[in-house]
Design a protein around this motif. Sequence first.
Motif, PDB file in Angstrom:
ATOM      1  N   UNK A  52      13.576   9.755  10.408  1.00  0.00           N
ATOM      2  CA  UNK A  52      12.947   8.753  11.268  1.00  0.00           C
ATOM      3  C   UNK A  52      12.167   7.736  10.442  1.00  0.00           C
ATOM      4  N   UNK A  53      11.426   8.206   9.434  1.00  0.00           N
ATOM      5  CA  UNK A  53      10.588   7.332   8.610  1.00  0.00           C
ATOM      6  C   UNK A  53      11.135   7.169   7.197  1.00  0.00           C
ATOM      7  N   UNK A  54      12.383   7.580   6.993  1.00  0.00           N
ATOM      8  CA  UNK A  54      12.966   7.538   5.653  1.00  0.00           C
ATOM      9  C   UNK A  54      14.211   6.663   5.585  1.00  0.00           C
ATOM     10  N   UNK A  55      14.323   5.703   6.461  1.00  0.00           N
ATOM     11  CA  UNK A  55      15.438   4.773   6.384  1.00  0.00           C
ATOM     12  C   UNK A  55      16.690   5.193   7.123  1.00  0.00           C
ATOM     13  N   UNK A  56      16.618   6.264   7.873  1.00  0.00           N
ATOM     14  CA  UNK A  56      17.768   6.692   8.667  1.00  0.00           C
ATOM     15  C   UNK A  56      18.608   7.734   7.960  1.00  0.00           C
ATOM     16  N   UNK A  85       7.863  -0.576  -6.717  1.00  0.00           N
ATOM     17  CA  UNK A  85       7.498  -1.901  -6.200  1.00  0.00           C
ATOM     18  C   UNK A  85       5.981  -2.104  -6.190  1.00  0.00           C
ATOM     19  N   UNK A  86       5.217  -1.028  -6.246  1.00  0.00           N
ATOM     20  CA  UNK A  86       3.758  -1.119  -6.242  1.00  0.00           C
ATOM     21  C   UNK A  86       3.233  -0.776  -7.641  1.00  0.00           C
ATOM     22  N   UNK A 121       4.162   6.833   2.278  1.00  0.00           N
ATOM     23  CA  UNK A 121       4.750   7.149   3.572  1.00  0.00           C
ATOM     24  C   UNK A 121       4.507   5.976   4.510  1.00  0.00           C
ATOM     25  N   UNK A 122       5.230   5.963   5.597  1.00  0.00           N
ATOM     26  CA  UNK A 122       4.965   4.950   6.616  1.00  0.00           C
ATOM     27  C   UNK A 122       3.687   5.335   7.356  1.00  0.00           C
ATOM     28  N   UNK A 123       2.864   4.348   7.675  1.00  0.00           N
ATOM     29  CA  UNK A 123       1.631   4.635   8.413  1.00  0.00           C
ATOM     30  C   UNK A 123       1.951   5.201   9.798  1.00  0.00           C
ATOM     31  N   UNK A 164       7.192  -2.792   3.762  1.00  0.00           N
ATOM     32  CA  UNK A 164       8.505  -2.603   3.138  1.00  0.00           C
ATOM     33  C   UNK A 164       9.413  -1.936   4.165  1.00  0.00           C
ATOM     34  N   UNK A 165      10.690  -2.194   4.060  1.00  0.00           N
ATOM     35  CA  UNK A 165      11.677  -1.604   4.963  1.00  0.00           C
ATOM     36  C   UNK A 165      11.288  -1.815   6.436  1.00  0.00           C
TER      37      UNK A 165
END
Length: 166
Positions: free
Chosen positions: A30-34, A77-78, A125-127, A149-150
């Motif tokens: 769900x939070x890892x790009x599918x 990227x960070x 992780x996604x917030x 991102x994403x």
Amino acid sequence: MGTKRLVLREPEARDRAAFIELLASPEVHTYLGGPRPREVLERELPGVPEPWPGSFAVDLDGEMIGQILLRRAREHSRPAAAGRVDLGYMFLPRAWVLGYAAEACAAALDWFDGVLPGEAAVLHTQTANIGSMRLAAKLGFTEVERFRAWDAEQWLGLRAPVTPSD
């Protein structure tokens, strides 16, 4: 290596079906790009995973329920994450909300502290992933930054290095 309930070990050939389930699961990703297509995974995933330090199958009663990865992010990227060891994890939905992720990640971080004392680790992780955000706090990660991102807001946390006792 293990905990009261879990064993963290090298991935083995018997884990292939669980890896496919993890990588093809819409819930896990769900939070890892599918998820990835199951038929592609069946065709492309090696029969025996390549062993490397920092890759652990999480085993409960002889069955793999998840994976933990500790890998150095040579490029990221960070800037705050570049060159640091990144903690990643995935657990099968049937293993969620039972404390297994916290238990296994804490054991993996203990291993990391013993192998690379004095090094910090990062986690992103996604917030929107509330469970991952809670786990990051429980494991001692503190926010370094938030970024986009994403197509989602991301969170980057840092766990201060554990210094060896004298």
